[in-house]
Design a protein around this motif. Structure first.
Motif, PDB file in Angstrom:
ATOM      1  N   ARG A 137      -7.044  -4.321   1.593  1.00 17.43           N
ATOM      2  CA  ARG A 137      -8.326  -3.721   1.213  1.00 17.43           C
ATOM      3  C   ARG A 137      -8.579  -2.378   1.873  1.00 17.43           C
ATOM      4  N   ASP A 138      -8.136  -2.193   3.116  1.00 22.16           N
ATOM      5  CA  ASP A 138      -8.374  -0.928   3.815  1.00 22.16           C
ATOM      6  C   ASP A 138      -7.375   0.146   3.409  1.00 22.16           C
ATOM      7  N   VAL A 144      -7.065  -2.944  -4.942  1.00 20.34           N
ATOM      8  CA  VAL A 144      -7.545  -4.278  -4.580  1.00 20.34           C
ATOM      9  C   VAL A 144      -8.677  -4.707  -5.507  1.00 20.34           C
ATOM     10  N   ALA A 145      -9.539  -3.775  -5.885  1.00 18.43           N
ATOM     11  CA  ALA A 145     -10.635  -4.107  -6.802  1.00 18.43           C
ATOM     12  C   ALA A 145     -10.085  -4.540  -8.159  1.00 18.43           C
ATOM     13  N   TRP A 236       0.640  -0.547  -8.702  1.00 15.48           N
ATOM     14  CA  TRP A 236      -0.441  -0.815  -7.759  1.00 15.48           C
ATOM     15  C   TRP A 236      -0.149  -2.060  -6.934  1.00 15.48           C
ATOM     16  N   LEU A 237       0.325  -3.096  -7.610  1.00 18.59           N
ATOM     17  CA  LEU A 237       0.654  -4.312  -6.877  1.00 18.59           C
ATOM     18  C   LEU A 237       1.768  -4.051  -5.869  1.00 18.59           C
ATOM     19  N   ALA A 238       2.749  -3.269  -6.288  1.00 21.82           N
ATOM     20  CA  ALA A 238       3.843  -2.945  -5.368  1.00 21.82           C
ATOM     21  C   ALA A 238       3.307  -2.232  -4.135  1.00 21.82           C
ATOM     22  N   GLY A 239       2.324  -1.349  -4.333  1.00 24.92           N
ATOM     23  CA  GLY A 239       1.722  -0.662  -3.199  1.00 24.92           C
ATOM     24  C   GLY A 239       0.967  -1.607  -2.286  1.00 24.92           C
ATOM     25  N   MET A 240       0.281  -2.574  -2.871  1.00 17.31           N
ATOM     26  CA  MET A 240      -0.464  -3.541  -2.072  1.00 17.31           C
ATOM     27  C   MET A 240       0.462  -4.447  -1.276  1.00 17.31           C
ATOM     28  N   TYR A 241       1.583  -4.803  -1.886  1.00 21.19           N
ATOM     29  CA  TYR A 241       2.501  -5.729  -1.227  1.00 21.19           C
ATOM     30  C   TYR A 241       3.122  -5.140   0.038  1.00 21.19           C
ATOM     31  N   ARG A 242       3.071  -3.830   0.168  1.00 16.68           N
ATOM     32  CA  ARG A 242       3.598  -3.220   1.394  1.00 16.68           C
ATOM     33  C   ARG A 242       2.773  -3.604   2.614  1.00 16.68           C
ATOM     34  N   HIS A 243       1.561  -4.063   2.377  1.00 16.70           N
ATOM     35  CA  HIS A 243       0.643  -4.355   3.478  1.00 16.70           C
ATOM     36  C   HIS A 243       0.445  -5.852   3.703  1.00 16.70           C
ATOM     37  N   THR A 244       1.179  -6.687   2.988  1.00 21.95           N
ATOM     38  CA  THR A 244       0.987  -8.128   3.120  1.00 21.95           C
ATOM     39  C   THR A 244       2.328  -8.846   3.092  1.00 21.95           C
ATOM     40  N   ALA A 245       2.337 -10.034   3.662  1.00 22.59           N
ATOM     41  CA  ALA A 245       3.549 -10.852   3.652  1.00 22.59           C
ATOM     42  C   ALA A 245       3.529 -11.879   2.527  1.00 22.59           C
ATOM     43  N   VAL A 246       2.463 -11.874   1.715  1.00 27.04           N
ATOM     44  CA  VAL A 246       2.361 -12.837   0.616  1.00 27.04           C
ATOM     45  C   VAL A 246       3.428 -12.528  -0.434  1.00 27.04           C
TER      46      VAL A 246
END
Length: 329
Positions: A137-138, A144-145, A236-246
């Motif tokens: 989110r940060d 994320v929205a 976008w999802l690929a970018g988000m996944y860089r910040h999570t281990a899910v």
């Protein structure tokens, strides 16, 4: 002994052939124009059924043929959704055949819903969705929205793409004041609906609305200020996944995950969840075709959102959400 028949010399042109009847269905006309790849795939499923069962016309079709076809696909270890799609045009053919006086032999046939539970490893859990939101989110607030609109409201990517600030408004019922609502849907008549927002989605959308000075601009745009498409969601999802281990799952998984969470985890009524998602009248598990359901009132959806809000409230985010008071929703 099931009736079989020789393949007509030109089955595509025979007026009572399954292929001809299916192709006369309005939904098939639409898919041929808008989604030719899906049209070709679904039509080939129907042709494969005809060849496998040696049944080419509506006159010879029996429910047992459909059941045998589904058993064959299951023996080949075809996924639940693949089997459902494999009889889509057959279902349309039966619908059109009824107009010629033939019984709709698969009108009430269902596929065992328990199979969905077995394949739930292909979907996100609610905790996984919330963990991704918490971790990214940060770093990726806009992404994320969009992710939350699909994962916590079951929106189609095309519906997210079309959202503008004017899509949101605040209303109230006799029992519930200050309900944030999203007007969405354009794919079919049943997809046009007014959806109350979960509290978390409301919080994630607020900062984006604050950045828009006009109400008719698209809420989600690329870095080059262009409308987003399906490719953008994947990036976008690929970018988000860089910040999570899910674990990583494709965007289309989010809508299915939302459905499974409400049905199997929160024990919500299936038909109501389908209305919220803008699906057809029939259960997602049904082979039968039916008319689109009537549009539902916002108050019908409030129990779904209340249950979802309660489940989300048990998750502890690293940083609590602040609620600005000067944003419309």
């Amino acid at each position: 002994l099931l009736p079989t028949q020789q393949e007509p010399s030109n089955p595509e042109r025979h007026p009572l052939s399954l292929v001809a009847l299916a192709c006369s269905h309005p939904s098939v006309h639409y898919e041929e124009t808008k989604n030719p790849a899906d049209y070709d795939r679904h039509l080939e499923y129907l042709r494969a059924f005809c060849r496998h069962q040696n049944v080419y016309t509506i006159e010879a079709l029996r429910l047992a043929h459909v059941e045998a076809w589904l058993r064959h696909l299951k023996a080949l270890q075809r996924a639940f959704d693949t089997r459902r799609h494999a009889i889509m045009y057959l279902r349309h053919a039966c619908t059109m055949g009824a107009d010629h006086g033939f019984p709709n032999v698969i009108g009430s046939k269902t596929i065992d819903r328990r199979e969905i539970k077995k394949s739930r490893s292909d979907n996100y859990t609610l905790r996984e969705i919330l963990q991704i939101i918490n971790d990214a989110r940060d770093h990726e607030p806009e992404n994320v929205a969009a992710f939350a609109l699909m994962g916590l409201m079951g929106l189609r990517p095309s519906e997210v793409q079309a959202i503008t600030p004017a899509s949101f408004y605040v209303t109230a019922t006799a029992d519930t004041p200050n309900i944030a609502v999203l007007h969405t849907g354009a794919k079919t008549e049943s997809s046009i609906r007014e959806l109350p927002l979960p509290k978390l989605v409301r919080e994630l959308i607020r900062p984006l609305l604050q950045q828009h000075t006009t109400t008719n601009t698209l809420l989600f745009r690329t870095s080059h200020n262009r409308p987003v498409d399906h490719t953008n969601f994947t990036k976008w999802l690929a970018g988000m996944y860089r910040h999570t281990a899910v674990r990583r799952l494709p965007p289309k998984t989010l809508r299915k995950s939302f459905f499974n969470i409400l049905i199997f985890d929160l024990n919500q009524r299936e038909s109501l969840v389908e209305m919220y998602e803008g699906r057809r009248v029939t259960s997602i598990n049904q082979v039968s075709d039916s008319n689109y359901r009537e549009r539902s009132h916002i108050r019908h959806f409030l129990p779904l959102i209340t249950a979802l809000d309660s489940a989300i409230a048990t998750y502890r985010f690293d940083t609590p959400f602040a609620e600005p008071s000067h944003i419309a929703i």
